[in-house]
Design a protein around this motif. Structure first.
Motif, PDB file in Angstrom:
ATOM      1  N   ARG A  91      44.470   2.566  56.705  1.00 40.03           N
ATOM      2  CA  ARG A  91      45.773   3.248  56.744  1.00 40.03           C
ATOM      3  C   ARG A  91      45.629   4.588  56.048  1.00 40.03           C
ATOM      4  NH1 ARG A  91      49.892   0.836  52.159  1.00 40.03           N
ATOM      5  NH2 ARG A  91      48.601   1.413  50.386  1.00 40.03           N
ATOM      6  N   ASP A  92      46.615   5.428  56.185  1.00 36.02           N
ATOM      7  CA  ASP A  92      46.601   6.734  55.539  1.00 36.02           C
ATOM      8  C   ASP A  92      46.998   6.538  54.078  1.00 36.02           C
ATOM      9  OD1 ASP A  92      47.156   9.297  54.531  1.00 36.02           O
ATOM     10  OD2 ASP A  92      47.676  10.029  56.521  1.00 36.02           O
ATOM     11  N   GLU A  93      46.018   6.555  53.206  1.00 41.99           N
ATOM     12  CA  GLU A  93      46.266   6.306  51.783  1.00 41.99           C
ATOM     13  C   GLU A  93      47.031   7.437  51.117  1.00 41.99           C
ATOM     14  OE1 GLU A  93      45.978   3.576  49.948  1.00 41.99           O
ATOM     15  OE2 GLU A  93      45.325   2.577  51.775  1.00 41.99           O
ATOM     16  N   HIS A  94      46.921   8.626  51.646  1.00 44.89           N
ATOM     17  CA  HIS A  94      47.659   9.743  51.045  1.00 44.89           C
ATOM     18  C   HIS A  94      49.161   9.598  51.297  1.00 44.89           C
ATOM     19  CE1 HIS A  94      43.952  11.654  49.929  1.00 44.89           C
ATOM     20  NE2 HIS A  94      43.521  11.586  51.175  1.00 44.89           N
ATOM     21  N   LEU A  95      49.534   9.199  52.498  1.00 43.29           N
ATOM     22  CA  LEU A  95      50.954   8.950  52.768  1.00 43.29           C
ATOM     23  C   LEU A  95      51.445   7.755  51.957  1.00 43.29           C
ATOM     24  CD1 LEU A  95      51.285   9.522  56.614  1.00 43.29           C
ATOM     25  CD2 LEU A  95      52.197  10.931  54.780  1.00 43.29           C
ATOM     26  N   ALA A  96      50.634   6.728  51.862  1.00 42.93           N
ATOM     27  CA  ALA A  96      51.018   5.561  51.059  1.00 42.93           C
ATOM     28  C   ALA A  96      51.153   5.939  49.590  1.00 42.93           C
ATOM     29  CB  ALA A  96      49.989   4.446  51.231  1.00 42.93           C
ATOM     30  N   GLY A  97      50.347   6.892  49.145  1.00 44.45           N
ATOM     31  CA  GLY A  97      50.440   7.350  47.759  1.00 44.45           C
ATOM     32  C   GLY A  97      51.784   7.988  47.450  1.00 44.45           C
ATOM     33  N   ILE A  98      52.370   8.657  48.434  1.00 42.17           N
ATOM     34  CA  ILE A  98      53.701   9.246  48.249  1.00 42.17           C
ATOM     35  C   ILE A  98      54.724   8.137  48.008  1.00 42.17           C
ATOM     36  CG2 ILE A  98      55.542  10.580  49.357  1.00 42.17           C
ATOM     37  CD1 ILE A  98      53.275  12.035  50.939  1.00 42.17           C
ATOM     38  N   GLU A  99      54.653   7.097  48.808  1.00 47.53           N
ATOM     39  CA  GLU A  99      55.588   5.975  48.654  1.00 47.53           C
ATOM     40  C   GLU A  99      55.390   5.264  47.318  1.00 47.53           C
ATOM     41  OE1 GLU A  99      54.876   3.774  52.219  1.00 47.53           O
ATOM     42  OE2 GLU A  99      56.065   5.155  53.437  1.00 47.53           O
ATOM     43  N   ARG A 100      54.121   5.113  46.906  1.00 44.50           N
ATOM     44  CA  ARG A 100      53.862   4.472  45.601  1.00 44.50           C
ATOM     45  C   ARG A 100      54.391   5.343  44.462  1.00 44.50           C
ATOM     46  NH1 ARG A 100      48.718   3.277  47.741  1.00 44.50           N
ATOM     47  NH2 ARG A 100      47.788   4.834  46.389  1.00 44.50           N
ATOM     48  N   HIS A 101      54.235   6.665  44.587  1.00 43.03           N
ATOM     49  CA  HIS A 101      54.756   7.556  43.544  1.00 43.03           C
ATOM     50  C   HIS A 101      56.273   7.431  43.448  1.00 43.03           C
ATOM     51  CE1 HIS A 101      55.000  10.901  40.791  1.00 43.03           C
ATOM     52  NE2 HIS A 101      55.941  11.439  41.565  1.00 43.03           N
ATOM     53  N   LEU A 102      56.934   7.359  44.595  1.00 42.32           N
ATOM     54  CA  LEU A 102      58.383   7.174  44.587  1.00 42.32           C
ATOM     55  C   LEU A 102      58.740   5.863  43.908  1.00 42.32           C
ATOM     56  CD1 LEU A 102      61.297   7.828  45.382  1.00 42.32           C
ATOM     57  CD2 LEU A 102      60.837   6.708  47.585  1.00 42.32           C
ATOM     58  N   ALA A 131      54.010  16.286  47.625  1.00 36.95           N
ATOM     59  CA  ALA A 131      55.175  15.391  47.645  1.00 36.95           C
ATOM     60  C   ALA A 131      55.558  14.963  46.234  1.00 36.95           C
ATOM     61  CB  ALA A 131      54.876  14.166  48.511  1.00 36.95           C
ATOM     62  N   ALA A 132      54.570  14.628  45.414  1.00 35.42           N
ATOM     63  CA  ALA A 132      54.856  14.195  44.039  1.00 35.42           C
ATOM     64  C   ALA A 132      55.532  15.314  43.254  1.00 35.42           C
ATOM     65  CB  ALA A 132      53.576  13.746  43.348  1.00 35.42           C
ATOM     66  N   THR A 133      55.118  16.541  43.507  1.00 31.67           N
ATOM     67  CA  THR A 133      55.741  17.690  42.835  1.00 31.67           C
ATOM     68  C   THR A 133      57.217  17.786  43.194  1.00 31.67           C
ATOM     69  OG1 THR A 133      53.644  18.875  42.797  1.00 31.67           O
ATOM     70  CG2 THR A 133      55.638  20.197  42.553  1.00 31.67           C
ATOM     71  N   ARG A 134      57.545  17.564  44.464  1.00 34.34           N
ATOM     72  CA  ARG A 134      58.944  17.618  44.887  1.00 34.34           C
ATOM     73  C   ARG A 134      59.765  16.480  44.290  1.00 34.34           C
ATOM     74  NH1 ARG A 134      56.107  20.891  46.879  1.00 34.34           N
ATOM     75  NH2 ARG A 134      56.829  22.682  48.037  1.00 34.34           N
ATOM     76  N   VAL A 135      59.183  15.291  44.251  1.00 37.71           N
ATOM     77  CA  VAL A 135      59.878  14.148  43.648  1.00 37.71           C
ATOM     78  C   VAL A 135      60.108  14.414  42.163  1.00 37.71           C
ATOM     79  CG1 VAL A 135      59.678  11.694  43.053  1.00 37.71           C
ATOM     80  CG2 VAL A 135      59.025  12.482  45.343  1.00 37.71           C
TER      81      VAL A 135
END
Length: 167
Positions: free
Chosen positions: A75-86, A129-133
């Motif tokens: 899977r795309d781990e970078h996209l999943a990383g955004i969800e985990r950061h959220l 994405a993490a910066t925006r969150v």
């Protein structure tokens, strides 16, 4: 695993035995195997969020092994990383969940997904994405220190714009 089978599977069984005895990832693998459930990326994501940064690193390492050996799908781990950061951010700031969750789901994630559809995603996309969150959390925290809600802040700004344009 019997040592005989271990010697047949690897060139350095001592390294594998040491890893099995001392690694946090190996402990995670043991706990997962003992549960008897089929493992999913979602299970590992939940575990990574709940165990803190060190546990997340162990979980990510274990995930990479399971994907490499075909036990879990790629899977795309970078996209999943955004969800985990959220998810981690919402654990730290549950009071902001009603505003952060929709912002990420309707603005940040779709932009990251559109970009990933055009080209492979990178660590930079996760950082973006993490910066925006994090900026959204900082802004909401600032409003709290001012004693304002987002609605009140937006209302007072629109009132200032109306009064300044009429003079």
């Amino acid at each position: 695993m019997p040592q005989r089978a271990l010697r047949q599977c690897t060139k350095s069984p001592r390294t594998v035995l040491t890893w099995l005895r001392t690694s946090e990832s190996a402990r995670l693998l043991h706990d997962i195997a003992a549960s008897g459930r089929m493992l999913t990326h979602t299970d590992l994501d939940t575990l990574a969020v709940s165990t803190g940064r060190g546990g997340a690193q162990s979980t990510d390492y274990l995930r990479s092994l399971l994907v490499a050996y075909g036990i879990l799908p790629v899977r795309d781990e970078h996209l999943a990383g955004i969800e985990r950061h959220l998810a981690r951010t919402l654990l730290r700031h549950p009071q902001h969940a009603p505003l952060l969750q929709p912002y990420v789901c309707w603005s940040v994630l779709p932009r990251a997904r559109r970009r990933a559809a055009r080209m492979p995603s990178t660590r930079g996309r996760t950082t973006w994405a993490a910066t925006r969150v994090n900026a959204a959390v900082d802004f909401l925290q600032h409003l709290v220190t001012l004693g304002l809600t987002l609605d009140k802040a937006l209302h007072s700004r629109s009132c200032r714009e109306v009064t300044s344009s009429s003079t």
